[in-house]
Design an enzyme around this catalytic site. Structure first.
Site, PDB file in Angstrom:
ATOM      1  N   LYS A  51      -3.965   3.198  -2.992  1.00 30.30           N
ATOM      2  CA  LYS A  51      -5.230   3.756  -3.458  1.00 30.30           C
ATOM      3  C   LYS A  51      -5.351   5.217  -3.051  1.00 30.30           C
ATOM      4  O   LYS A  51      -6.422   5.748  -2.917  1.00 30.30           O
ATOM      5  CB  LYS A  51      -6.392   2.944  -2.891  1.00 30.30           C
TER       6      LYS A  51
ATOM      7  N   MET B 227      -8.886   8.077   9.134  1.00 39.85           N
ATOM      8  CA  MET B 227      -9.329   8.737   7.883  1.00 39.85           C
ATOM      9  C   MET B 227     -10.310   9.877   8.173  1.00 39.85           C
ATOM     10  O   MET B 227     -11.305  10.043   7.448  1.00 39.85           O
ATOM     11  CB  MET B 227      -9.999   7.693   6.950  1.00 39.85           C
TER      12      MET B 227
ATOM     13  N   ASP C 185       0.822  -1.211   0.000  1.00 37.91           N
ATOM     14  CA  ASP C 185       0.000   0.000   0.000  1.00 37.91           C
ATOM     15  C   ASP C 185       0.856   1.261   0.000  1.00 37.91           C
ATOM     16  O   ASP C 185       2.057   1.204   0.251  1.00 37.91           O
ATOM     17  CB  ASP C 185      -0.838   0.041   1.290  1.00 37.91           C
TER      18      ASP C 185
HETATM   19  N1  SAH Z   1      -5.141  -0.813   8.528  1.00 36.01           N
HETATM   20  C1  SAH Z   1      -4.661   0.480   8.979  1.00 36.01           C
HETATM   21  C2  SAH Z   1      -5.661   1.578   8.695  1.00 36.01           C
HETATM   22  C3  SAH Z   1      -5.897   1.787   7.213  1.00 36.01           C
HETATM   23  S1  SAH Z   1      -6.927   3.160   6.886  1.00 36.01           S
HETATM   24  C4  SAH Z   1      -4.328   0.394  10.484  1.00 36.01           C
HETATM   25  O1  SAH Z   1      -4.670  -0.588  11.137  1.00 36.01           O
HETATM   26  O2  SAH Z   1      -3.684   1.330  10.985  1.00 36.01           O
HETATM   27  C5  SAH Z   1      -5.729   4.447   6.699  1.00 36.01           C
HETATM   28  C6  SAH Z   1      -5.787   5.380   7.884  1.00 36.01           C
HETATM   29  O3  SAH Z   1      -5.040   4.839   8.971  1.00 36.01           O
HETATM   30  C7  SAH Z   1      -5.175   6.736   7.644  1.00 36.01           C
HETATM   31  O4  SAH Z   1      -6.050   7.595   6.950  1.00 36.01           O
HETATM   32  C8  SAH Z   1      -4.966   7.188   9.066  1.00 36.01           C
HETATM   33  O5  SAH Z   1      -6.184   7.549   9.669  1.00 36.01           O
HETATM   34  C9  SAH Z   1      -4.506   5.899   9.734  1.00 36.01           C
HETATM   35  N2  SAH Z   1      -3.034   5.777   9.745  1.00 36.01           N
HETATM   36  C10 SAH Z   1      -2.314   4.773   9.258  1.00 36.01           C
HETATM   37  N3  SAH Z   1      -1.003   4.970   9.501  1.00 36.01           N
HETATM   38  C11 SAH Z   1      -0.907   6.138  10.172  1.00 36.01           C
HETATM   39  C12 SAH Z   1       0.162   6.890  10.698  1.00 36.01           C
HETATM   40  N4  SAH Z   1       1.441   6.487  10.618  1.00 36.01           N
HETATM   41  N5  SAH Z   1      -0.113   8.046  11.325  1.00 36.01           N
HETATM   42  C13 SAH Z   1      -1.384   8.479  11.466  1.00 36.01           C
HETATM   43  N6  SAH Z   1      -2.431   7.815  10.970  1.00 36.01           N
HETATM   44  C14 SAH Z   1      -2.208   6.654  10.333  1.00 36.01           C
END
Ligand code: SAH
Length: 250
Positions: free
Chosen positions: A67, A175, A45
């Site tokens: 995406k 998000m 991703d």
């Molecule tokens: N599967 C992922 C989430 C995917 S949706 C998980 O478990 O973390 C993507 C969202 O995850 C982003 O829009 C943000 O809200 C959050 N996210 C993922 N990595 C991040 C990071 N390093 N810092 C802040 N938000 C993060």
């Protein structure tokens, strides 16, 4: 050191659906590291950084399936690609940010693989809503504050914020940066205080991590003054100010 563990073999023709954590390579699991070292193909991703991809075997093929900004790589296309690669007898690592089953569509990919008879393994990762907030010093629960926590996507216009607000004192929003003004207004309308603490943490766990501490009433104006860009994890509730007590040595 990792070699002394009897980690599972990564057989050819198998797909591992694996979480990579919030970004800091130190937050990878040992299974994820093992998979990175042994995969023939890594389908990853947008949120997977070069530090983590740099741990892959130098002969591995990296395929970007991000995406971001709506330019997909459709979900169906990604699943079909995983199937094709596995049928070509590759060791396929599907690497996703955070945990593959937390707002990650991991189960949809698992279903597609199962339907085509492709053997696969699911490996959890540290989700941004827990590990990313911890990197900012924010606990998602504290005995004096909450006995439950909600993990919510801020992306969905139909979310029942009043129900979530009533259900848990601490709310962790994925998000949610784009819709933060509407979300804060909905929580205030549901009875939460304008003074309720809010933290917005971007690039959590990475050297570029930024934290904005605000309140439900002020977060929109504070973000207008200090713009922040995704990925952002947002925490609302009484655990947000706790890291300050560490600085004061309380
Ligand atoms: N599967 C992922 C989430 C995917 S949706 C998980 O478990 O973390 C993507 C969202 O995850 C982003 O829009 C943000 O809200 C959050 N996210 C993922 N990595 C991040 C990071 N390093 N810092 C802040 N938000 C993060």
């Amino acid at each position: 050191m990792i070699e002394s563990l009897s980690l599972p073999e990564f057989p050819a023709g198998h797909v591992w659906l694996c979480g990579a954590g919030p970004g800091d390579p130190g937050l990878l699991t040992l299974h994820a590291l093992h998979a990175l070292r042994h995969a023939d193909v890594i389908v990853h991703d947008a949120l997977i950084g070069s530090d983590i991809l740099g741990l892959a075997d130098s002969n591995a093929t990296l395929i970007y399936a991000g995406k971001r900004g709506g330019q997909s790589a459709s979900q169906g296309g990604i699943s079909a690609q995983l199937v094709t690669l596995a049928k070509a007898d590759k060791r396929v690592l599907r690497l996703k940010g955070g945990d593959p089953f937390m707002f990650g569509r991991g189960f949809e990919e698992a279903e597609a693989l199962a339907k085509c008879g492709i053997p696969f393994r699911v490996i959890s990762g540290i989700s941004a809503g827990i590990g990313g907030l911890a990197a900012a010093g924010i606990p998602v629960t504290h005995r004096d504050v909450n006995t439950a926590v909600s993990f919510v996507t801020g992306h969905d216009a139909d979310t029942d914020w009043a129900a979530i607000s009533a259900a848990t004192p601490v709310i962790v929003i994925y998000m949610g940066l784009k819709r933060i003004a509407q979300i804060a207004a909905a929580l205030i309308a549901a009875g939460r205080s304008m003074e309720e603490p809010v933290a917005v943490v971007t690039n959590a766990s990475l050297p570029s991590q930024k934290i904005l501490e605000s309140t439900l009433g002020a977060v929109e104006t504070d973000l207008a003054k200090t713009p922040m860009s995704p990925p952002a994890i947002i925490c609302v509730g009484g655990t947000v100010p706790l890291p300050r007590s560490l600085l004061r040595g309380e």
